[in-house]
Write a protein that holds these residues in place. Sequence first.
Motif: not given
Length: 157
Positions: A31, A35, A39, A69, A77-78, A81, A135-139
């Motif tokens: 991961k 990053a 990505n 993942n 960049k983003h 998911r 989900q975007i990143g960990d959010q």
Amino acid sequence: MISNKAKKQIDAWVAKYPEGRQSSAVMEALKIVQAENNNQLTHDNIQAVADYLDMPGIAAAEVATFYENYNHQPMGKHVIRFCHNISCMLNGADDLIAHLETKLGVKTGEVSKDGLVSVKKVECLGACVGAPMFQIGDQYYENLTIEKIDEIVDGLK
Ligand code: FES
């Protein structure tokens, strides 16, 4: 191949496991390296993680290709998911994904022209109570509507 910054982050994960069990940090290591590489995980990235964790390349590749993942093609960049499993689907995920594709001018798996965003359809992310969600990143973003999606996506930089 792996930056010093990434190595420090990986080392922090390795420290959580017993001595000699550094390969247990492979998911987080992949991961972290992903990053740092737009990505995306290439074969060389996966092998570099395997070498760093002193594990067979095939074992790292098995992890990297099993889980959603990890991306094996260029991504924005983003990475949005978007869950399209049963709870999200029943709560309108397909229409929201279609809206997102139209808004961004991309199909799932593609990168927006400005390189900022990719959309990926994924299986259940374990937040069914907040369906539809992505989900975007960990959010996690839950109980999505077209208005909420527009606000979130317009805020991405
Ligand atoms: S079905 Fe979408 S989070 Fe579970």
